[in-house]
Design a protein around this motif. Structure first.
Motif, PDB file in Angstrom:
ATOM      1  N   GLU A  56      49.671  96.489  17.510  1.00 33.31           N
ATOM      2  CA  GLU A  56      50.065  97.578  16.625  1.00 33.31           C
ATOM      3  C   GLU A  56      51.472  97.433  16.080  1.00 33.31           C
ATOM      4  N   ASP A  57      52.333  96.736  16.810  1.00 35.39           N
ATOM      5  CA  ASP A  57      53.716  96.628  16.343  1.00 35.39           C
ATOM      6  C   ASP A  57      54.300  95.220  16.440  1.00 35.39           C
ATOM      7  N   ILE A  58      53.442  94.207  16.548  1.00 33.13           N
ATOM      8  CA  ILE A  58      53.913  92.819  16.583  1.00 33.13           C
ATOM      9  C   ILE A  58      53.044  91.942  15.691  1.00 33.13           C
ATOM     10  N   SER A  93      61.947  95.325  13.071  1.00 33.08           N
ATOM     11  CA  SER A  93      62.916  95.755  14.075  1.00 33.08           C
ATOM     12  C   SER A  93      63.608  94.574  14.752  1.00 33.08           C
ATOM     13  N   ARG A  94      62.820  93.598  15.202  1.00 32.27           N
ATOM     14  CA  ARG A  94      63.379  92.439  15.898  1.00 32.27           C
ATOM     15  C   ARG A  94      62.595  91.175  15.541  1.00 32.27           C
ATOM     16  N   ILE A  95      63.258  90.035  15.621  1.00 35.42           N
ATOM     17  CA  ILE A  95      62.627  88.738  15.363  1.00 35.42           C
ATOM     18  C   ILE A  95      62.990  87.792  16.503  1.00 35.42           C
ATOM     19  N   LEU A  96      61.991  87.058  16.982  1.00 36.13           N
ATOM     20  CA  LEU A  96      62.236  86.069  18.026  1.00 36.13           C
ATOM     21  C   LEU A  96      61.539  84.772  17.633  1.00 36.13           C
ATOM     22  N   LEU A 111      57.825  85.559  16.602  1.00 34.89           N
ATOM     23  CA  LEU A 111      57.261  86.897  16.781  1.00 34.89           C
ATOM     24  C   LEU A 111      58.148  87.908  16.072  1.00 34.89           C
ATOM     25  N   ILE A 112      57.509  88.905  15.481  1.00 32.48           N
ATOM     26  CA  ILE A 112      58.232  89.960  14.780  1.00 32.48           C
ATOM     27  C   ILE A 112      57.779  91.311  15.315  1.00 32.48           C
ATOM     28  N   ARG A 113      58.737  92.105  15.793  1.00 34.21           N
ATOM     29  CA  ARG A 113      58.412  93.476  16.203  1.00 34.21           C
ATOM     30  C   ARG A 113      58.728  94.414  15.042  1.00 34.21           C
ATOM     31  N   TRP A 236      54.213  80.929  25.793  1.00 30.85           N
ATOM     32  CA  TRP A 236      55.457  81.386  25.169  1.00 30.85           C
ATOM     33  C   TRP A 236      55.252  82.717  24.474  1.00 30.85           C
ATOM     34  N   ILE A 237      54.126  82.860  23.762  1.00 34.65           N
ATOM     35  CA  ILE A 237      53.848  84.121  23.061  1.00 34.65           C
ATOM     36  C   ILE A 237      53.808  85.281  24.049  1.00 34.65           C
ATOM     37  N   LEU A 238      53.056  85.127  25.126  1.00 34.87           N
ATOM     38  CA  LEU A 238      52.892  86.217  26.083  1.00 34.87           C
ATOM     39  C   LEU A 238      54.211  86.586  26.765  1.00 34.87           C
ATOM     40  N   SER A 239      54.997  85.593  27.132  1.00 35.46           N
ATOM     41  CA  SER A 239      56.274  85.898  27.783  1.00 35.46           C
ATOM     42  C   SER A 239      57.277  86.483  26.795  1.00 35.46           C
ATOM     43  N   SER A 240      57.212  86.041  25.543  1.00 36.63           N
ATOM     44  CA  SER A 240      58.146  86.517  24.545  1.00 36.63           C
ATOM     45  C   SER A 240      57.861  87.939  24.107  1.00 36.63           C
ATOM     46  N   VAL A 241      56.603  88.322  24.128  1.00 35.51           N
ATOM     47  CA  VAL A 241      56.238  89.707  23.796  1.00 35.51           C
ATOM     48  C   VAL A 241      56.951  90.671  24.732  1.00 35.51           C
ATOM     49  N   GLU A 242      57.098  90.269  25.987  1.00 35.87           N
ATOM     50  CA  GLU A 242      57.737  91.130  26.980  1.00 35.87           C
ATOM     51  C   GLU A 242      59.235  91.320  26.743  1.00 35.87           C
TER      52      GLU A 242
END
Length: 244
Positions: A56-58, A93-96, A111-113, A236-242
């Motif tokens: 919903e937000d990523i 909001s944030r970019i990683l 990833l973009i929040r 990486w995706i799963l850990s970065s989402v956190e």
């Protein structure tokens, strides 16, 4: 979008033309209802790259699409077949970006929040991540608003094209050692992603298997499209989402 479409200089040396816009070659226009996970990453209100809805937000896109980490210049449009109207537009909001992409063409994922949650419906839907790399010869589809031919304008209407996953060894023969384990290649005669499609989704069997990364021209008979391998990058995706 700013895709890192590239020109082959030698078997191992590539020059990136990241400023070129790009789009789907050899495909056809498609409704967002067919690919509700498709998103448009916009810079200053204009389409820059593709993206895929993770939640919903990523959203997920290519690392090379994020030249400037100033979140204020970016927004994401979802739920529309067009880049310039309709659907929902949400600020970032944030970019990683993947740490490994800074000095190589590998790990081309970010990833973009979003600042607010998307309203999920028939036009806006998350896509699950692949658990394993696709087998050679597997059918896949790639979608986006990139160019229909190399060095041409972007398409305002969403397009999609069918391609086949290529054997990794064959891809290595095309590009040389630039191809790494976190990449997959896909191609079909006269069909490809192109400039402006970067960051967009490569999908097979209802799962996200790749993120549009780079290629030599578009639909070049000797050089397939190259994608970030989602299954390889899933940890990486799963850990970065956190921590996003």
């Amino acid at each position: 979008m700013f895709v890192q479409w590239v020109f082959l200089i030698s078997s191992v040396t590539l020059i990136s033309s990241k400023g070129l816009p790009e789009r789907i070659v050899g495909g056809e226009e498609v409704s967002i209802l067919s690919v509700p996970w498709q998103a448009s990453l916009q810079k200053f209100g204009y389409h820059s790259c593709g993206a895929a809805i993770y939640s919903e937000d990523i959203v997920i896109t290519a690392a090379h699409c994020i030249k400037n980490t100033d979140v204020d210049i970016y927004s994401v449009r979802v739920g529309s077949s067009y880049t310039f109207f309709g659907g929902q537009v949400v600020r970032v909001s944030r970019i990683l970006t993947h740490e490994g992409h800074a000095k190589s063409m590998s790990y081309d994922i970010a990833l973009i929040r979003l600042q607010s949650k998307l309203t999920m419906n028939s036009r806006v839907s998350a896509i699950p991540l692949a658990d394993s790399s696709p087998e050679s010869g597997s059918p896949a589809t790639v979608s986006g608003w990139g160019a229909v031919e190399f060095n041409k304008e972007l398409s305002f209407a969403l397009r999609e094209v069918d391609v086949d996953i290529m054997d990794q060894k064959q891809c290595l023969r095309s590009y040389g050692r630039v191809i790494t384990q976190d990449m997959i290649c896909a191609a079909a005669p006269g069909k490809d992603a192109c400039s402006g499609d970067s960051g967009g989704p490569l999908v097979s069997d209802g799962k996200l298997i790749g993120i549009v990364s780079f290629g030599t021209e578009c639909a070049h008979p000797k050089y397939p499209g190259v994608y970030a391998n989602v299954a390889e990058l899933k940890p990486w995706i799963l850990s970065s989402v956190e921590r996003l």
